[in-house]
Design a protein around this motif. Structure first.
Motif, PDB file in Angstrom:
ATOM      1  N   GLY A  46      25.853  42.656  19.144  1.00  0.00           N
ATOM      2  CA  GLY A  46      26.569  42.951  17.907  1.00  0.00           C
ATOM      3  C   GLY A  46      26.506  44.431  17.591  1.00  0.00           C
ATOM      4  O   GLY A  46      25.429  45.013  17.533  1.00  0.00           O
ATOM      5  N   TYR A  47      27.651  45.053  17.420  1.00  0.00           N
ATOM      6  CA  TYR A  47      27.727  46.492  17.204  1.00  0.00           C
ATOM      7  C   TYR A  47      28.468  46.854  15.921  1.00  0.00           C
ATOM      8  O   TYR A  47      28.784  48.007  15.704  1.00  0.00           O
ATOM      9  CB  TYR A  47      28.414  47.156  18.413  1.00  0.00           C
ATOM     10  CG  TYR A  47      27.608  46.971  19.672  1.00  0.00           C
ATOM     11  CD1 TYR A  47      26.536  47.790  19.956  1.00  0.00           C
ATOM     12  CD2 TYR A  47      27.904  45.940  20.552  1.00  0.00           C
ATOM     13  CE1 TYR A  47      25.777  47.613  21.093  1.00  0.00           C
ATOM     14  CE2 TYR A  47      27.153  45.751  21.697  1.00  0.00           C
ATOM     15  CZ  TYR A  47      26.092  46.593  21.957  1.00  0.00           C
ATOM     16  OH  TYR A  47      25.342  46.405  23.084  1.00  0.00           O
ATOM     17  N   LEU A  48      28.731  45.889  15.094  1.00  0.00           N
ATOM     18  CA  LEU A  48      29.439  46.157  13.846  1.00  0.00           C
ATOM     19  C   LEU A  48      28.495  46.734  12.802  1.00  0.00           C
ATOM     20  O   LEU A  48      27.330  46.368  12.730  1.00  0.00           O
ATOM     21  CB  LEU A  48      30.055  44.871  13.298  1.00  0.00           C
ATOM     22  CG  LEU A  48      31.171  44.259  14.119  1.00  0.00           C
ATOM     23  CD1 LEU A  48      31.532  42.897  13.569  1.00  0.00           C
ATOM     24  CD2 LEU A  48      32.382  45.155  14.128  1.00  0.00           C
ATOM     25  N   SER A  49      29.031  47.619  11.977  1.00  0.00           N
ATOM     26  CA  SER A  49      28.225  48.139  10.876  1.00  0.00           C
ATOM     27  C   SER A  49      28.056  47.030   9.835  1.00  0.00           C
ATOM     28  O   SER A  49      28.811  46.058   9.795  1.00  0.00           O
ATOM     29  CB  SER A  49      28.907  49.359  10.252  1.00  0.00           C
ATOM     30  OG  SER A  49      30.125  48.978   9.660  1.00  0.00           O
ATOM     31  N   GLU A  51      28.775  46.839   6.782  1.00  0.00           N
ATOM     32  CA  GLU A  51      29.904  46.610   5.888  1.00  0.00           C
ATOM     33  C   GLU A  51      30.961  45.678   6.480  1.00  0.00           C
ATOM     34  O   GLU A  51      31.717  45.056   5.751  1.00  0.00           O
ATOM     35  CB  GLU A  51      30.541  47.928   5.464  1.00  0.00           C
ATOM     36  CG  GLU A  51      31.244  48.664   6.595  1.00  0.00           C
ATOM     37  CD  GLU A  51      31.824  49.985   6.167  1.00  0.00           C
ATOM     38  OE1 GLU A  51      32.625  50.015   5.213  1.00  0.00           O
ATOM     39  OE2 GLU A  51      31.456  50.996   6.794  1.00  0.00           O
ATOM     40  N   PHE A  52      31.034  45.566   7.814  1.00  0.00           N
ATOM     41  CA  PHE A  52      32.042  44.727   8.452  1.00  0.00           C
ATOM     42  C   PHE A  52      31.506  43.391   8.955  1.00  0.00           C
ATOM     43  O   PHE A  52      32.280  42.512   9.300  1.00  0.00           O
ATOM     44  CB  PHE A  52      32.690  45.479   9.620  1.00  0.00           C
ATOM     45  CG  PHE A  52      33.482  46.677   9.180  1.00  0.00           C
ATOM     46  CD1 PHE A  52      34.598  46.532   8.376  1.00  0.00           C
ATOM     47  CD2 PHE A  52      33.090  47.945   9.557  1.00  0.00           C
ATOM     48  CE1 PHE A  52      35.318  47.631   7.964  1.00  0.00           C
ATOM     49  CE2 PHE A  52      33.805  49.056   9.152  1.00  0.00           C
ATOM     50  CZ  PHE A  52      34.919  48.899   8.356  1.00  0.00           C
ATOM     51  N   LYS A  53      30.192  43.222   9.016  1.00  0.00           N
ATOM     52  CA  LYS A  53      29.604  41.996   9.567  1.00  0.00           C
ATOM     53  C   LYS A  53      30.018  40.743   8.803  1.00  0.00           C
ATOM     54  O   LYS A  53      30.071  39.665   9.355  1.00  0.00           O
ATOM     55  CB  LYS A  53      28.086  42.102   9.623  1.00  0.00           C
ATOM     56  CG  LYS A  53      27.627  43.008  10.732  1.00  0.00           C
ATOM     57  CD  LYS A  53      26.128  43.030  10.844  1.00  0.00           C
ATOM     58  CE  LYS A  53      25.731  43.932  11.990  1.00  0.00           C
ATOM     59  NZ  LYS A  53      24.282  43.946  12.162  1.00  0.00           N
ATOM     60  N   GLU A  54      30.294  40.880   7.525  1.00  0.00           N
ATOM     61  CA  GLU A  54      30.721  39.735   6.728  1.00  0.00           C
ATOM     62  C   GLU A  54      32.116  39.256   7.133  1.00  0.00           C
ATOM     63  O   GLU A  54      32.442  38.088   6.996  1.00  0.00           O
ATOM     64  CB  GLU A  54      30.711  40.102   5.244  1.00  0.00           C
ATOM     65  CG  GLU A  54      31.119  38.972   4.333  1.00  0.00           C
ATOM     66  CD  GLU A  54      31.112  39.359   2.863  1.00  0.00           C
ATOM     67  OE1 GLU A  54      31.567  38.528   2.063  1.00  0.00           O
ATOM     68  OE2 GLU A  54      30.659  40.463   2.514  1.00  0.00           O
ATOM     69  N   PHE A  55      32.941  40.141   7.672  1.00  0.00           N
ATOM     70  CA  PHE A  55      34.332  39.830   7.950  1.00  0.00           C
ATOM     71  C   PHE A  55      34.676  39.704   9.431  1.00  0.00           C
ATOM     72  O   PHE A  55      35.693  39.131   9.776  1.00  0.00           O
ATOM     73  CB  PHE A  55      35.237  40.917   7.340  1.00  0.00           C
ATOM     74  CG  PHE A  55      34.998  41.111   5.877  1.00  0.00           C
ATOM     75  CD1 PHE A  55      35.450  40.167   4.955  1.00  0.00           C
ATOM     76  CD2 PHE A  55      34.300  42.206   5.407  1.00  0.00           C
ATOM     77  CE1 PHE A  55      35.227  40.329   3.601  1.00  0.00           C
ATOM     78  CE2 PHE A  55      34.070  42.385   4.055  1.00  0.00           C
ATOM     79  CZ  PHE A  55      34.524  41.435   3.150  1.00  0.00           C
ATOM     80  N   TYR A  56      33.840  40.269  10.306  1.00  0.00           N
ATOM     81  CA  TYR A  56      34.156  40.293  11.726  1.00  0.00           C
ATOM     82  C   TYR A  56      32.956  39.868  12.565  1.00  0.00           C
ATOM     83  O   TYR A  56      31.814  40.009  12.138  1.00  0.00           O
ATOM     84  CB  TYR A  56      34.571  41.707  12.172  1.00  0.00           C
ATOM     85  CG  TYR A  56      35.779  42.231  11.448  1.00  0.00           C
ATOM     86  CD1 TYR A  56      37.051  41.814  11.807  1.00  0.00           C
ATOM     87  CD2 TYR A  56      35.646  43.140  10.407  1.00  0.00           C
ATOM     88  CE1 TYR A  56      38.166  42.292  11.140  1.00  0.00           C
ATOM     89  CE2 TYR A  56      36.757  43.623   9.737  1.00  0.00           C
ATOM     90  CZ  TYR A  56      38.014  43.196  10.111  1.00  0.00           C
ATOM     91  OH  TYR A  56      39.111  43.675   9.449  1.00  0.00           O
ATOM     92  N   SER A  57      33.246  39.383  13.756  1.00  0.00           N
ATOM     93  CA  SER A  57      32.223  39.100  14.761  1.00  0.00           C
ATOM     94  C   SER A  57      32.575  39.893  16.004  1.00  0.00           C
ATOM     95  O   SER A  57      33.736  40.189  16.250  1.00  0.00           O
ATOM     96  CB  SER A  57      32.205  37.609  15.129  1.00  0.00           C
ATOM     97  OG  SER A  57      31.768  36.842  14.060  1.00  0.00           O
ATOM     98  N   ASP A  58      31.570  40.210  16.791  1.00  0.00           N
ATOM     99  CA  ASP A  58      31.875  40.907  18.032  1.00  0.00           C
ATOM    100  C   ASP A  58      31.019  40.363  19.173  1.00  0.00           C
ATOM    101  O   ASP A  58      29.878  39.983  18.989  1.00  0.00           O
ATOM    102  CB  ASP A  58      31.721  42.418  17.902  1.00  0.00           C
ATOM    103  CG  ASP A  58      30.288  42.863  17.630  1.00  0.00           C
ATOM    104  OD1 ASP A  58      29.535  42.087  17.065  1.00  0.00           O
ATOM    105  OD2 ASP A  58      29.949  44.002  17.980  1.00  0.00           O
ATOM    106  N   VAL A  59      31.645  40.306  20.306  1.00  0.00           N
ATOM    107  CA  VAL A  59      30.998  39.955  21.566  1.00  0.00           C
ATOM    108  C   VAL A  59      31.568  40.917  22.594  1.00  0.00           C
ATOM    109  O   VAL A  59      32.777  41.117  22.654  1.00  0.00           O
ATOM    110  CB  VAL A  59      31.308  38.496  21.993  1.00  0.00           C
ATOM    111  CG1 VAL A  59      30.740  38.212  23.360  1.00  0.00           C
ATOM    112  CG2 VAL A  59      30.794  37.505  20.973  1.00  0.00           C
TER     113      VAL A  59
END
Length: 64
Positions: A46-49, A51-59
């Motif tokens: 996970g590399y999201l800041s 502020e964005f973790k609530e709205f986005y996921s990353d792989v």
């Protein structure tokens, strides 16, 4: 450290994309023919800041 999530949607997304066979099946055929899918590295870090973790996921998926 692996990313944890409390959102059911994100948990489902992370569960699916943590499996190499799902990643292979997810890639469209016209793209697959240009890739070497014998080695797949899946990064669930996970590399999201914050502020964005609530709205986005990353792989991150790396193909060798």
């Amino acid at each position: 450290m692996a990313k944890t999530t409390t959102s059911p949607h994100d948990a489902c997304f992370m569960s699916f994309f943590s499996r190499e066979e799902f990643v292979r099946d997810f890639i469209p055929e016209e793209i697959k023919k240009h890739l070497d899918l014998t080695v797949i590295e899946i990064d669930m870090e996970g590399y999201l800041s914050e502020e964005f973790k609530e709205f986005y996921s990353d792989v991150v998926v790396k193909l060798s």
